[in-house]
Scaffold this motif. Structure first.
Motif, PDB file in Angstrom:
ATOM      1  N   VAL B 124     -18.590  50.040  70.059  1.00  0.00           N
ATOM      2  CA  VAL B 124     -18.650  49.295  68.641  1.00  0.00           C
ATOM      3  C   VAL B 124     -20.011  49.341  68.001  1.00  0.00           C
ATOM      4  O   VAL B 124     -20.128  49.436  66.815  1.00  0.00           O
ATOM      5  CB  VAL B 124     -18.060  47.949  68.856  1.00  0.00           C
ATOM      6  CG1 VAL B 124     -18.110  47.059  67.397  1.00  0.00           C
ATOM      7  CG2 VAL B 124     -16.600  47.931  69.270  1.00  0.00           C
ATOM      8  N   GLU B 126     -22.230  51.635  68.598  1.00  0.00           N
ATOM      9  CA  GLU B 126     -22.536  52.817  67.948  1.00  0.00           C
ATOM     10  C   GLU B 126     -21.674  53.336  66.852  1.00  0.00           C
ATOM     11  O   GLU B 126     -22.437  54.072  66.147  1.00  0.00           O
ATOM     12  CB  GLU B 126     -22.112  54.005  69.388  1.00  0.00           C
ATOM     13  CG  GLU B 126     -22.209  55.497  68.884  1.00  0.00           C
ATOM     14  CD  GLU B 126     -22.257  56.388  70.109  1.00  0.00           C
ATOM     15  OE1 GLU B 126     -23.184  56.198  70.922  1.00  0.00           O
ATOM     16  OE2 GLU B 126     -21.346  57.250  70.159  1.00  0.00           O
ATOM     17  N   ALA B 128     -21.314  51.244  64.496  1.00  0.00           N
ATOM     18  CA  ALA B 128     -21.915  50.537  63.315  1.00  0.00           C
ATOM     19  C   ALA B 128     -23.390  51.604  63.048  1.00  0.00           C
ATOM     20  O   ALA B 128     -23.655  51.541  62.087  1.00  0.00           O
ATOM     21  CB  ALA B 128     -22.290  49.138  63.681  1.00  0.00           C
ATOM     22  N   ARG B 129     -24.072  51.920  64.284  1.00  0.00           N
ATOM     23  CA  ARG B 129     -25.151  52.772  63.798  1.00  0.00           C
ATOM     24  C   ARG B 129     -24.736  53.880  63.125  1.00  0.00           C
ATOM     25  O   ARG B 129     -25.511  54.428  62.183  1.00  0.00           O
ATOM     26  CB  ARG B 129     -25.783  53.193  65.303  1.00  0.00           C
ATOM     27  CG  ARG B 129     -26.062  51.993  66.207  1.00  0.00           C
ATOM     28  CD  ARG B 129     -27.503  51.519  65.740  1.00  0.00           C
ATOM     29  NE  ARG B 129     -28.445  52.293  66.221  1.00  0.00           N
ATOM     30  CZ  ARG B 129     -29.611  52.582  65.584  1.00  0.00           C
ATOM     31  NH1 ARG B 129     -29.848  51.991  64.406  1.00  0.00           N
ATOM     32  NH2 ARG B 129     -30.492  53.373  66.182  1.00  0.00           N
ATOM     33  N   GLY B 132     -24.916  54.215  59.743  1.00  0.00           N
ATOM     34  CA  GLY B 132     -26.320  53.965  58.937  1.00  0.00           C
ATOM     35  C   GLY B 132     -26.868  52.515  59.083  1.00  0.00           C
ATOM     36  O   GLY B 132     -27.730  52.192  58.290  1.00  0.00           O
ATOM     37  N   ALA B 133     -26.095  51.669  59.776  1.00  0.00           N
ATOM     38  CA  ALA B 133     -26.791  50.328  59.849  1.00  0.00           C
ATOM     39  C   ALA B 133     -27.723  50.242  60.754  1.00  0.00           C
ATOM     40  O   ALA B 133     -28.180  50.988  61.708  1.00  0.00           O
ATOM     41  CB  ALA B 133     -25.842  49.278  60.534  1.00  0.00           C
ATOM     42  N   SER B 134     -28.987  49.546  60.065  1.00  0.00           N
ATOM     43  CA  SER B 134     -30.444  49.546  61.005  1.00  0.00           C
ATOM     44  C   SER B 134     -29.999  48.535  62.094  1.00  0.00           C
ATOM     45  O   SER B 134     -28.921  47.831  62.347  1.00  0.00           O
ATOM     46  CB  SER B 134     -31.402  48.781  60.163  1.00  0.00           C
ATOM     47  OG  SER B 134     -30.917  47.365  59.876  1.00  0.00           O
ATOM     48  N   ARG B 135     -30.766  48.605  63.017  1.00  0.00           N
ATOM     49  CA  ARG B 135     -30.713  47.810  64.473  1.00  0.00           C
ATOM     50  C   ARG B 135     -30.388  46.395  64.381  1.00  0.00           C
ATOM     51  O   ARG B 135     -29.651  45.743  64.727  1.00  0.00           O
ATOM     52  CB  ARG B 135     -31.901  48.018  65.459  1.00  0.00           C
ATOM     53  CG  ARG B 135     -31.960  49.532  65.794  1.00  0.00           C
ATOM     54  CD  ARG B 135     -33.358  49.742  66.393  1.00  0.00           C
ATOM     55  NE  ARG B 135     -33.701  51.108  65.995  1.00  0.00           N
ATOM     56  CZ  ARG B 135     -33.469  52.111  67.118  1.00  0.00           C
ATOM     57  NH1 ARG B 135     -32.810  51.640  68.203  1.00  0.00           N
ATOM     58  NH2 ARG B 135     -33.716  53.240  66.797  1.00  0.00           N
ATOM     59  N   ARG B 137     -29.529  44.774  61.527  1.00  0.00           N
ATOM     60  CA  ARG B 137     -27.957  44.715  60.709  1.00  0.00           C
ATOM     61  C   ARG B 137     -26.990  44.577  61.698  1.00  0.00           C
ATOM     62  O   ARG B 137     -26.139  43.731  61.813  1.00  0.00           O
ATOM     63  CB  ARG B 137     -28.015  45.506  59.853  1.00  0.00           C
ATOM     64  CG  ARG B 137     -26.876  45.640  58.984  1.00  0.00           C
ATOM     65  CD  ARG B 137     -26.847  46.458  57.818  1.00  0.00           C
ATOM     66  NE  ARG B 137     -25.836  45.815  56.798  1.00  0.00           N
ATOM     67  CZ  ARG B 137     -25.958  45.755  55.473  1.00  0.00           C
ATOM     68  NH1 ARG B 137     -27.325  46.092  55.006  1.00  0.00           N
ATOM     69  NH2 ARG B 137     -25.266  45.150  54.814  1.00  0.00           N
ATOM     70  N   VAL B 138     -27.300  45.405  62.750  1.00  0.00           N
ATOM     71  CA  VAL B 138     -26.125  45.662  64.004  1.00  0.00           C
ATOM     72  C   VAL B 138     -26.023  44.196  64.425  1.00  0.00           C
ATOM     73  O   VAL B 138     -24.991  43.817  64.950  1.00  0.00           O
ATOM     74  CB  VAL B 138     -26.306  46.762  64.546  1.00  0.00           C
ATOM     75  CG1 VAL B 138     -25.257  46.915  65.844  1.00  0.00           C
ATOM     76  CG2 VAL B 138     -26.201  48.014  63.773  1.00  0.00           C
ATOM     77  N   THR B 141     -24.797  41.521  61.864  1.00  0.00           N
ATOM     78  CA  THR B 141     -23.529  41.732  61.387  1.00  0.00           C
ATOM     79  C   THR B 141     -22.322  42.023  62.284  1.00  0.00           C
ATOM     80  O   THR B 141     -21.195  42.153  61.907  1.00  0.00           O
ATOM     81  CB  THR B 141     -23.436  42.453  60.048  1.00  0.00           C
ATOM     82  OG1 THR B 141     -23.804  43.850  60.655  1.00  0.00           O
ATOM     83  CG2 THR B 141     -24.444  42.156  58.993  1.00  0.00           C
ATOM     84  N   VAL B 142     -22.847  42.659  63.543  1.00  0.00           N
ATOM     85  CA  VAL B 142     -21.659  43.090  64.199  1.00  0.00           C
ATOM     86  C   VAL B 142     -21.571  42.550  65.669  1.00  0.00           C
ATOM     87  O   VAL B 142     -20.921  41.646  66.257  1.00  0.00           O
ATOM     88  CB  VAL B 142     -21.594  44.536  64.674  1.00  0.00           C
ATOM     89  CG1 VAL B 142     -20.836  45.099  65.595  1.00  0.00           C
ATOM     90  CG2 VAL B 142     -21.371  45.492  63.242  1.00  0.00           C
TER      91      VAL B 142
END
Ligand SMILES: Nc1ncnc2c1ncn2[C@@H]1O[C@H](COP(=O)(O)OP(=O)(O)OP(=O)(O)O)[C@@H](O)[C@H]1O
Ligand SMILES: [Mg+2]
Lengths: 342, 222
Positions: B124, B126, B128-129, B132-135, B137-138, B141-142
């Motif tokens: 999951v 991975e 998000a990454r 294009g989500a930044s670390r 942000r991941v 938000t995740v």
């Protein structure tokens, strides 16, 4: 120019048993993927398929070599550039990897949020994607309320949200039953044909390649051992591993036990005729045999359709006078390849 | 009859004691919960193989948590007195207890947080990454969202432990229901007052459990 171009790429990991040594997961791979391709990458477990695609969107960094995506060198990109690159490359997974705490709608909206798309535009795009994958009525559901096929369709919608040019599919159908696999592959085909998105499909199932790929690369021990048009690779496999994959979907020349069984069941001499695309020889072969006054029976083989082109092998048991058989054989050899089983 | 009259006569004291317990528990949860979340999050992200892996930071924090977390609370409370005096100005009173308990809770909570975050599937993250989500942000938000249900249950468990700590802490250097039960009930041979405090604590813990389970169910939608 190729949309994705790998040159001499390697990826090594420290050996878990001996940290000073390195193991090559990818070992000198060069590969060109053209815009519009559905490029299949097939190989047994541990061949390096997942590592290879994860190098393309830089989830993994290459140890050496060059990776160009749309002309831009990926291996030297900084974090910020990588994030932009990834907006242009969608990815779907074997285990779907949906955000379980988010609704279907929020899953699909996530990449758009990351890309900074304004809310109204985002909502419009999500509705569009839901309709495209046929899940409009599931917008408010959570992933654990969906079937495997539905989950993968959400995965596809999420991967397509930012309108990428490339879609990476890592064993996207391996967790699905054959029926659902067929559906999802159909959807991927639609993605390729209607949206013009280049797809890289990883699989260990030749079926998947046969159903959607236009080109295929066969991987073994971190190397690409064979690649080209699917038709060429299927009809004329060069490596043992490739032949094993091809034999899972195509019945070729009977050998070993299979041949013994055939001999036991059928009288006469056994021949295998190769049938290639655009070759009208099939009817001629039967004509020659009939005219020579020989008895024959089709006992093994099949004809396959790959990208609208046919090829296959037909194995016949032929009975009759040896001289007549030899003369018929000579005539058929002029048309296509025919070999006697030994 | 005497018993009931005695309880009624002590109602004002009981209310004060309950208020003190709520004050200590509430603020210890806020402060300790926040610090524990931060510490647990740092442990999680710096763990080798994770988003912001950093072996030295992870190893040092891991050792610190391993040393402090298992210390029995009574010893921790007494040993922390010098620091408590520096930070709060006094080693006595409810505010001093809030500080001590927050510190103790922080170590326990950090592990609860770390363990729950570790259950989030790497796939999951991975995914998000890959969009294009930044670390960072991941993480926000995740990962925190995916682990929310189990995190709420973890905090509920910790909150009950904090109530337990508060009773003990109160008897050493503060107020609250524990002190009430000890001073008005036990020492003066008035078991009815001990039981009155007990009933209030049971109700409090049940309320916490109920609320925690309800919130977790909402987060998990089960
Ligand atoms: N993070 C890692 N650390 C160490 N070795 C790794 C790592 N990732 C992959 N490898 C190794 O690299 C090789 C290729 O792995 P990869 O996952 O790419 O194979 P695959 O072809 O995708 O296999 P599968 O079909 O099982 O998914 C394997 O030998 C694997 O053990
Ligand atoms: Mg794999």
């Amino acid at each position: 120019m190729a949309l994705v171009s790998l040159t001499d790429v390697t990826k090594t990991y420290p050996d878990p048993n001996d940290r000073k040594r390195q193991i090559a997961a990818i070992d000198g791979v060069s590969l060109d993927i053209q815009a519009g391709d559905v490029y299949g990458i097939i190989g047994y477990s541990g061949a390096g398929k997942s590592t290879l695609v994860r190098l393309i969107n830089a989830l993994e960094s290459a140890s050496s070599g060059s990776i160009l995506v749309d002309g831009a060198e990926v291996t030297t990109m900084r974090e910020g550039e990588l994030r932009k690159l990834r907006l242009g490359i969608g990815m779907i997974f074997q285990q779907f990897n949906l955000f379980n705490a988010k609704t279907v709608r929020a899953n699909i909206a996530y990449p758009l949020k990351v890309a900074g798309v304004p809310k109204a535009e985002r909502n419009r795009r999500v509705e569009e994607l839901l309709a495209f994958v046929g899940l409009s009525e599931k917008a408010k559901s959570f992933p654990d309320q969906l079937s495997g096929g539905q989950k993968q369709r959400v995965g596809i919608a999420r991967a397509l949200a930012t309108s990428p040019r490339i879609l990476l599919a890592d064993e996207a159908t391996s967790a699905l039953d054959p029926e659902t696999t067929h559906e999802v592959l159909g959807l991927l085909k639609k993605v390729n044909q209607e949206l013009g998105i280049t797809i890289i499909v990883i699989t260990h199932e030749m079926d998947v390649i046969q159903q959607i790929a236009t080109k295929v690369a066969v991987m073994e021990n971190g190397k690409v051992i064979e690649n080209g048009e699917v038709y060429e690779v299927f009809s004329n496999p060069q490596h043992a591993a490739t032949r094993r994959f091809v034999s899972t979907v195509v019945r070729g020349i009977p050998v070993g036990e299979e041949l013994q069984t055939l001999r036991y069941r059928h009288p006469g001499r056994i021949f295998t005729v190769s049938i290639l695309d655009g070759d009208t020889s099939q009817a001629r072969v039967f004509e020659i045999l009939t005219q020579a006054g020989l008895g024959f029976e089709l006992i093994y083989g099949g004809i396959n359709d790959i990208q609208g082109r046919t090829f296959g092998h037909l194995t016949l048991a032929v009975t009759g006078d040896d001289a007549a058989i030899e003369s018929a054989l000579a005539q058929i050899s002029a048309l296509t390849e025919i070999v006697e089983a030994r | 009859m005497d018993d009931i009259n005695n309880i009624i006569a002590n109602i004002p004291k009981l209310i004060t004691a309950s208020g003190e317990t709520l004050y200590i528990v509430g603020f210890a949860l806020l402060l300790g919960g926040f610090l524990g979340l931060v510490l647990g999050l740092i442990l999680y992200v710096t763990r080798p193989g994770n988003l912001l892996q950093n072996r030295p930071v992870f190893t040092i924090l891991n050792v610190i948590v391993n040393i402090f977390r298992p210390i029995p609370f009574l010893i921790f409370l007494v040993a922390l007195q010098p620091l408590t005096r520096i930070v709060v100005g006094t080693g006595n009173g409810n505010t001093a207890m809030v500080f001590t308990m927050s510190m103790a809770a922080m170590f326990g909570i950090s592990r609860v947080v770390e363990q729950n975050l570790l259950t989030v599937s790497p796939g999951v993250i991975e995914a998000a990454r890959s969009v294009g989500a930044s670390r960072l942000r991941v993480i926000f938000t995740v990962i925190l969202g995916e682990a929310l249900g189990p995190l709420i249950l973890g905090y509920t468990f910790v909150l009950v432990v904090i109530v337990d700590m508060s009773a003990l802490a109160g008897t050493i250097a503060g107020g609250g229901l524990g002190t009430f039960a000890l001073e008005n009930g036990y020492r003066q041979f008035k078991p009815e007052l001990t039981y009155a405090a007990l009933v209030i604590v049971i109700i409090l813990v049940q309320l916490i459990q109920f609320l925690g389970n309800w919130l977790a169910r909402k987060a998990l939608r089960r």
